[in-house]
Design a protein around this motif. Structure first.
Motif, mmCIF file in Angstrom:
data_model
loop_
_atom_site.group_PDB
_atom_site.id
_atom_site.type_symbol
_atom_site.label_atom_id
_atom_site.label_comp_id
_atom_site.label_asym_id
_atom_site.label_seq_id
_atom_site.Cartn_x
_atom_site.Cartn_y
_atom_site.Cartn_z
ATOM 1 N N GLN A 260 1.033 -1.196 -0.236
ATOM 2 C CA GLN A 260 0.287 0.265 0.009
ATOM 3 C C GLN A 260 1.382 1.426 -0.219
ATOM 4 O O GLN A 260 0.503 2.058 -0.549
ATOM 5 C CB GLN A 260 -0.252 0.218 1.148
ATOM 6 C CG GLN A 260 -1.775 1.372 1.338
ATOM 7 C CD GLN A 260 -2.929 1.407 2.519
ATOM 8 O OE1 GLN A 260 -3.262 0.661 3.096
ATOM 9 N NE2 GLN A 260 -3.830 2.303 2.370
ATOM 10 N N TRP A 261 2.025 1.165 0.974
ATOM 11 C CA TRP A 261 3.122 2.367 0.515
ATOM 12 C C TRP A 261 3.572 2.458 -0.497
ATOM 13 O O TRP A 261 3.760 3.779 -1.276
ATOM 14 C CB TRP A 261 4.255 1.959 2.354
ATOM 15 C CG TRP A 261 5.245 2.853 1.356
ATOM 16 C CD1 TRP A 261 4.962 3.808 1.982
ATOM 17 C CD2 TRP A 261 6.120 2.480 1.486
ATOM 18 N NE1 TRP A 261 6.504 4.398 1.219
ATOM 19 C CE2 TRP A 261 7.654 3.521 0.996
ATOM 20 C CE3 TRP A 261 7.257 1.426 0.600
ATOM 21 C CZ2 TRP A 261 9.019 3.549 0.488
ATOM 22 C CZ3 TRP A 261 8.103 1.018 0.093
ATOM 23 C CH2 TRP A 261 9.687 1.720 0.194
ATOM 24 N N ALA A 262 3.560 1.398 -1.168
ATOM 25 C CA ALA A 262 4.138 1.801 -2.559
ATOM 26 C C ALA A 262 3.605 2.359 -3.676
ATOM 27 O O ALA A 262 4.028 2.587 -4.160
ATOM 28 C CB ALA A 262 5.122 0.439 -2.865
ATOM 29 N N SER A 263 2.514 1.725 -3.228
ATOM 30 C CA SER A 263 1.421 2.016 -4.879
ATOM 31 C C SER A 263 1.299 3.773 -4.619
ATOM 32 O O SER A 263 0.331 3.852 -5.752
ATOM 33 C CB SER A 263 -0.026 1.018 -4.694
ATOM 34 O OG SER A 263 -0.715 1.416 -3.418
ATOM 35 N N ALA A 264 1.276 4.357 -3.391
ATOM 36 C CA ALA A 264 0.997 5.423 -3.809
ATOM 37 C C ALA A 264 1.630 6.326 -4.689
ATOM 38 O O ALA A 264 1.997 7.600 -4.673
ATOM 39 C CB ALA A 264 1.441 6.148 -1.828
ATOM 40 N N ARG A 265 3.459 6.041 -4.868
ATOM 41 C CA ARG A 265 4.302 6.255 -5.435
ATOM 42 C C ARG A 265 4.278 5.643 -7.354
ATOM 43 O O ARG A 265 5.269 5.338 -8.244
ATOM 44 C CB ARG A 265 5.301 6.838 -4.861
ATOM 45 C CG ARG A 265 5.451 7.702 -4.653
ATOM 46 C CD ARG A 265 5.686 9.207 -4.671
ATOM 47 N NE ARG A 265 5.588 10.061 -3.817
ATOM 48 C CZ ARG A 265 6.003 11.653 -4.353
ATOM 49 N NH1 ARG A 265 6.525 11.585 -5.504
ATOM 50 N NH2 ARG A 265 6.327 12.134 -3.378
ATOM 51 N N SER A 266 3.389 4.762 -6.956
ATOM 52 C CA SER A 266 3.051 3.205 -8.526
ATOM 53 C C SER A 266 4.416 2.508 -8.246
ATOM 54 O O SER A 266 4.908 2.143 -9.850
ATOM 55 C CB SER A 266 3.238 4.876 -9.736
ATOM 56 O OG SER A 266 2.129 5.522 -9.529
ATOM 57 N N ALA A 293 10.063 7.404 6.115
ATOM 58 C CA ALA A 293 9.023 7.224 6.927
ATOM 59 C C ALA A 293 7.937 6.715 6.878
ATOM 60 O O ALA A 293 7.482 6.625 8.216
ATOM 61 C CB ALA A 293 9.616 8.526 7.507
ATOM 62 N N ALA A 294 6.914 6.805 6.182
ATOM 63 C CA ALA A 294 5.753 7.015 6.036
ATOM 64 C C ALA A 294 5.147 5.285 6.070
ATOM 65 O O ALA A 294 5.055 4.808 6.616
ATOM 66 C CB ALA A 294 5.405 6.689 4.241
#
Length: 325
Positions: A260-266, A293-294
């Motif tokens: 989910q964290w990675a998908s925020a930046r594709s 950090a996120a």
């Protein structure tokens, strides 16, 4: 259940008790060759070669012989069987160590799948060994199913883990050597325990007494020692099983958070690996990458504050995210 006859007992004792120069010489020659084949198979990372060593290896014979000696309460043969097993194990380890001296690179779990498969035993390995020991003992008392013995030799891991002990010791990995030695010990304990139990079920002692063979007193203490041996090896295997469970559970929980964290930046998560205490996250995607950090904050909120994470981003190097809990 068909009772064991005196002829069956003669067949079993002749097959399992390595008495006489001819039998002993055959045992040591075969064991030496099996050790060399197993060591070479491990070094070459070859399943087929290692399986060949399993078929050739004669270590199952004195181990089952020890089980039969326990049932007959024959102390001299128990001591002889244990001595042969220990001496044979030492020989295989020594040959593995010597073979490691001929290899320029270390033979360790990180670079060799045959080593990796034998240095982290768990309770599943013990369960498999118990079942294999039953099959071996059953094939022993029932000569009509003796054709299954090659399958038993392949199913049980005796010589290969000992070869791994020698190779990893020479490679400077004593922890891995200890794991492979534990696998061997658990297999021996399982074979002796299940072999003893099945031979008792088939009333081998009664058959020996009826045939006029000498039978000693089988005390509770002897059976307690056999059972205790199994328990002793089961404890570290249980600990290892729990560790594997917690590691896999942690990885399974961290992965969706990281995705989910990675998908925020594709970005895309390539892999998540490690242990319950330290996780490695490999990610790939366009520049700039997501804020690590996120990810730390997201993991803390998901209950993984105590897990240290290393994030490896393509073209961005690796960033360490220490545990916060």
């Amino acid at each position: 259940m068909e009772a064991v006859s005196g002829a069956d007992l003669d067949r079993m004792t002749d097959r399992l008790f390595l008495e006489g120069r001819r039998k002993q010489s055959a045992f040591w020659v075969l064991l030496t060759l099996a050790a060399i084949i197993a060591g070479a198979g491990v070094v070459a990372d070859s399943d087929a070669t290692v399986i060949g060593a399993m078929i050739v290896a004669p270590l199952m014979t004195p181990i089952l012989g020890t089980a039969l000696a326990v049932v007959l309460a024959d102390r001299s043969r128990i001591v002889r069987g244990v001595t042969i097993v220990l001496a044979g194990a030492a020989l295989v380890v020594a040959l593995g160590f010597l073979l490691g001296l001929l290899v320029p690179e270390p033979v360790v779990a990180a670079t060799n799948s045959e080593v990796a498969a034998r240095v982290s035993p768990d309770l599943i390995d013990l369960v498999a060994s118990l079942a294999t020991g039953l099959v071996g003992a059953f094939a022993l008392v029932r000569d009509d199913v003796s054709d299954t013995l090659p399958g038993v030799a392949i199913a049980i891991s005796l010589v290969p883990p000992l070869a791994v002990v020698g190779l990893t010791l020479e490679s400077g990995a004593p922890g891995q050597a200890l794991g492979a030695l534990l696998l061997f010990a658990s297999n021996v304990a399982a074979i002796v325990a299940t072999g003893t139990g099945l031979l008792l079920v088939y009333r081998v002692r009664a058959a020996a007494e009826a045939a006029g063979r000498p039978v000693g007193h089988l005390g509770v203490g002897t059976m307690a020692v056999v059972a205790g041996f199994v328990v002793i090896v089961a404890v570290p295997l249980g600990v290892a099983s729990y560790r594997v469970f917690t590691d896999s559970t942690t990885i399974a929980g961290v992965r969706p958070v990281a995705e989910q964290w990675a998908s925020a930046r594709s970005w895309r998560i390539v892999s998540v690996s490690g242990t319950a205490d330290a996780i490695q996250v490999d990610a790939i995607g366009p520049s700039p990458g997501p804020d690590t950090a996120a990810l730390r904050r997201a993991l803390d909120q998901a209950g993984y504050a105590g897990v240290a994470v290393a994030v490896s981003q393509a073209f961005g190097g690796t960033q360490e995210l220490p545990a916060t809990g």
